[in-house]
Design a protein around this motif. Structure first.
Motif, PDB file in Angstrom:
ATOM      1  N   GLU A 256       0.901  -1.164   0.092  1.00 42.68           N
ATOM      2  CA  GLU A 256       0.096   0.060   0.040  1.00 42.68           C
ATOM      3  C   GLU A 256       0.973   1.178  -0.083  1.00 42.68           C
ATOM      4  O   GLU A 256       0.504   2.179  -0.702  1.00 42.68           O
ATOM      5  CB  GLU A 256      -0.878   0.017   1.275  1.00 42.68           C
ATOM      6  CG  GLU A 256      -2.031   1.224   1.513  1.00 42.68           C
ATOM      7  CD  GLU A 256      -2.836   1.115   0.341  1.00 42.68           C
ATOM      8  OE1 GLU A 256      -3.263   2.308  -0.204  1.00 42.68           O
ATOM      9  OE2 GLU A 256      -3.107   0.229  -0.522  1.00 42.68           O
ATOM     10  N   VAL A 257       1.808   1.331   0.872  1.00 40.46           N
ATOM     11  CA  VAL A 257       2.971   2.432   0.833  1.00 40.46           C
ATOM     12  C   VAL A 257       3.428   2.574  -0.516  1.00 40.46           C
ATOM     13  O   VAL A 257       3.670   3.583  -1.114  1.00 40.46           O
ATOM     14  CB  VAL A 257       3.927   2.141   1.859  1.00 40.46           C
ATOM     15  CG1 VAL A 257       5.086   3.332   1.845  1.00 40.46           C
ATOM     16  CG2 VAL A 257       3.279   2.064   3.319  1.00 40.46           C
ATOM     17  N   ALA A 258       3.929   1.298  -1.171  1.00 37.74           N
ATOM     18  CA  ALA A 258       4.471   1.326  -2.513  1.00 37.74           C
ATOM     19  C   ALA A 258       3.391   2.170  -3.739  1.00 37.74           C
ATOM     20  O   ALA A 258       3.905   2.984  -4.181  1.00 37.74           O
ATOM     21  CB  ALA A 258       4.935   0.139  -2.822  1.00 37.74           C
ATOM     22  N   ARG A 259       2.235   1.746  -3.468  1.00 38.81           N
ATOM     23  CA  ARG A 259       1.576   2.094  -4.594  1.00 38.81           C
ATOM     24  C   ARG A 259       1.008   3.759  -4.338  1.00 38.81           C
ATOM     25  O   ARG A 259       0.881   4.275  -5.437  1.00 38.81           O
ATOM     26  CB  ARG A 259       0.133   1.535  -4.464  1.00 38.81           C
ATOM     27  CG  ARG A 259       0.041  -0.141  -4.855  1.00 38.81           C
ATOM     28  CD  ARG A 259      -1.546  -0.557  -4.947  1.00 38.81           C
ATOM     29  NE  ARG A 259      -1.810  -0.986  -3.772  1.00 38.81           N
ATOM     30  CZ  ARG A 259      -1.946  -2.003  -3.094  1.00 38.81           C
ATOM     31  NH1 ARG A 259      -1.336  -3.228  -3.798  1.00 38.81           N
ATOM     32  NH2 ARG A 259      -2.381  -2.354  -1.945  1.00 38.81           N
ATOM     33  N   ARG A 260       1.048   3.954  -3.193  1.00 39.20           N
ATOM     34  CA  ARG A 260       0.673   5.637  -2.817  1.00 39.20           C
ATOM     35  C   ARG A 260       1.980   6.391  -3.188  1.00 39.20           C
ATOM     36  O   ARG A 260       1.677   7.543  -3.787  1.00 39.20           O
ATOM     37  CB  ARG A 260       0.563   5.804  -1.262  1.00 39.20           C
ATOM     38  CG  ARG A 260      -0.896   5.280  -0.853  1.00 39.20           C
ATOM     39  CD  ARG A 260      -1.131   5.718   0.571  1.00 39.20           C
ATOM     40  NE  ARG A 260      -0.077   5.977   1.451  1.00 39.20           N
ATOM     41  CZ  ARG A 260       0.064   4.987   2.340  1.00 39.20           C
ATOM     42  NH1 ARG A 260      -1.085   3.994   2.393  1.00 39.20           N
ATOM     43  NH2 ARG A 260       0.729   5.107   3.268  1.00 39.20           N
ATOM     44  N   ASN A 261       3.030   5.653  -3.245  1.00 37.39           N
ATOM     45  CA  ASN A 261       4.306   6.710  -3.456  1.00 37.39           C
ATOM     46  C   ASN A 261       5.025   6.296  -4.801  1.00 37.39           C
ATOM     47  O   ASN A 261       6.036   6.698  -5.065  1.00 37.39           O
ATOM     48  CB  ASN A 261       5.338   6.367  -2.318  1.00 37.39           C
ATOM     49  CG  ASN A 261       4.797   7.225  -1.002  1.00 37.39           C
ATOM     50  OD1 ASN A 261       5.043   8.224  -0.877  1.00 37.39           O
ATOM     51  ND2 ASN A 261       4.223   6.343  -0.227  1.00 37.39           N
TER      52      ASN A 261
END
Length: 535
Positions: A256-261
């Protein structure tokens, strides 16, 4: 500055020299001292790593002193009756901790760079990824980083507030095998013997403490007899499942962090927990991530490598390069032809009644023929492996079709617990057909065995921890596998480390000859020569 020296003072002591960003010198202390898990570095090891790199101490522009005073396990003292710090080289650090004096040289230094950061640095800076999520887990914590270009940035995700399987695994290792740093691999091997539907279906939200875990295992015991001891394999299974479930949750959060960033689906794993090949593959396969990279030295021996690369790229801003697999897999100290000849002559002189030596132009083909005939063969070539896995330079090889060879290896050659599994080295071009996986050069991923006929490398749960082998990575070892494939139609061999229980992997020809003479091993293949036990 062109030369960086990094030293790990924790267990699995090691040192690395980078010259212009390239690893040109590496030593793992235990391989030279013959004391397993030897922490820190000795004077003679410093001499060796500098000599391998072709530099002198006065050439070093920066020193990284890693994991000073942070020995996280009593195992070294338990194993050797001492913490072995008295064996370390002499050094002095100034009050500001920015200069170190080693011998007669005063050199700029960094003391104790962040432990999990330098764990994560080893796989990230050696990966093909320009950007990736990097996760480092060991008994001291679970930490995540984002790698972009030449820099690593820590994520404040608070995993240590709830990620307890790393500590739980250590506790189970101590309870079952009396050791944390040498018992974890045994727990992973024992775990599938304790599988039960009841543990799979348990309410894992209620398992919050070690006492909860042991109550769950004790309610569904699966006894396994090991010598005179009866072990509850369900405890090993429970902590393995707990690890996989918590790792699943971490990877879901990181995704989720990767997708957001805008970070692509690339994952790097590090830390001692990343040696758990079963969890690595199971959790990666079920995650959002598409590409995985690990460094073969996941444990603290790899922190020296990570620290040197972090300083070179993150601190100094030098551009990255993608090192070939062989540079990651194998060290820099290569025994010479003279070393081999001397060891063989001494063996024949002292033990001529027990061994014979035969020169071979194609020793790989000769070894494959012996293995196809049912023999066990030690394979020794080039520089030794970096990390704890045998990757075809210091290996014991056997026929994976033989249903009895695993028992023989454990009882007569390795002298270890009978439940311990064995892994295959497989020609990379045939790996997908047999295992559904093509990229596992460092033997850090476990996957299902898709075809029958190889019982010696198929664990009780139907999986195997595989090494995929190419001619580019290891030409000599590839020749043995290719010859065995030509002789038998099978593109793999059973491959385990060339050593015995409680001993480091053999480093020198003399070490390997000792294993041949002291065990039930049938043959030892050295460059150009085959040593065989007299019948």
């Amino acid at each position: 500055m062109r030369v960086v020296l990094a030293i790990n003072f924790n267990h699995d002591g090691s040192a690395v020299v980078l010259v212009d960003g390239v690893l040109t010198g590496y030593v793992c202390t235990e391989r030279r001292s013959r004391l397993k898990k030897h922490p820190g570095l000795r004077e003679e090891d410093l001499d060796a790593v500098l000599a391998d790199a072709g530099v002198e101490l006065r050439d070093v522009g920066h020193v990284l002193l890693c994991n000073l005073h942070s020995m996280d396990s009593p195992d070294v003292e338990h194993l050797h009756g001492s913490d072995l710090k008295e064996t370390w080289l002499e050094f002095w650090v100034n009050q500001l901790a920015d200069r170190v004096r080693i011998r007669d040289q005063v050199i700029p230094c960094t003391v104790n760079p962040d432990h999990h950061l330098i764990h994560a640095a080893a796989p990230f800076y050696t990966s093909p990824f320009d950007a990736a999520m990097c996760l480092a887990i060991d008994p001291t914590g679970c930490r995540a980083f984002v790698g972009r270009g030449g820099r690593l940035y820590e994520l404040r995700r608070g995993y240590d507030d709830w990620f307890t399987a790393n500590v739980g695994y250590t506790s189970v290792s101590v309870e079952l095998f009396g050791s944390s740093i040498v018992g974890a691999g045994k727990v992973m091997g024992l775990a599938p013997y304790g599988r039960s539907d009841a543990i799979d279906a348990a309410d894992w939200t209620a398992v919050r403490t070690y006492e909860d875990l042991t109550r769950l295992a004790d309610a569904h015991p699966v006894p396994v007899l090991v010598g005179a001891a009866e072990l509850n394999a369900s405890l090993a299974y429970a902590v393995q499942i707990g690890l996989e479930r918590q790792l699943d949750a971490v990877l879901a959060d990181l995704a989720e962090v990767a997708r957001r960033n805008g970070v692509p689906p690339n994952l790097c794993l590090a830390g001692g927990t990343a040696l758990n090949a079963v969890a690595n593959q199971a959790c990666f396969s079920s995650s959002w991530f598409e590409r995985l990279h690990l460094h073969p030295a996941c444990g603290d021996d790899g922190t020296a490598i990570g620290a040197a690369l972090w300083h070179w790229h993150h601190v100094l801003g030098n551009p990255r390069r993608r090192p070939p697999n062989a540079e990651l897999m194998y060290g820099t100290a290569r025994p010479s032809a003279t070393d081999v000849t001397t060891a063989v002559r001494e063996a024949l002189s002292t033990h001529g009644g027990r061994v014979t030596a035969t020169e071979h132009r194609d020793v790989g083909r000769a070894a494959a023929e012996l293995i196809a005939g049912g023999a066990t063969v030690g394979w020794f070539e080039g520089a030794g492996e970096i990390g704890p896995r045998a990757l075809g330079h210091r290996s014991i090889l056997a026929d994976p079709r033989d249903p009895g060879v695993a028992t023989r290896l454990n009882a007569e050659i390795k002298f270890r617990e009978p439940f311990r599994p064995f892994a295959p080295a497989v020609l990379a071009e045939h790996s997908e057909r047999w295992f559904g996986l093509t990229d596992s050069p460092f033997m850090l991923r476990a996957c299902p065995v898709l075809k029958e006929g190889v019982p010696a490398i198929t664990h009780v749960d139907g999986t195997s921890r595989i090494q995929t082998v190419t001619s580019e990575d290891s030409p000599g070892f590839h020749t043995v596998l290719d010859s065995f494939h030509d002789l038998t139609g099978l593109p793999m061999l059973l491959s385990t480390s060339l050593n015995t229980r409680g001993c480091p992997i053999d480093e020198t020809p003399a070490d390997a000859l000792g294993t041949l003479l002291q065990t039930g091993l049938d043959h030892l293949a050295l460059p150009g020569v085959l040593l065989s036990k007299r019948q």
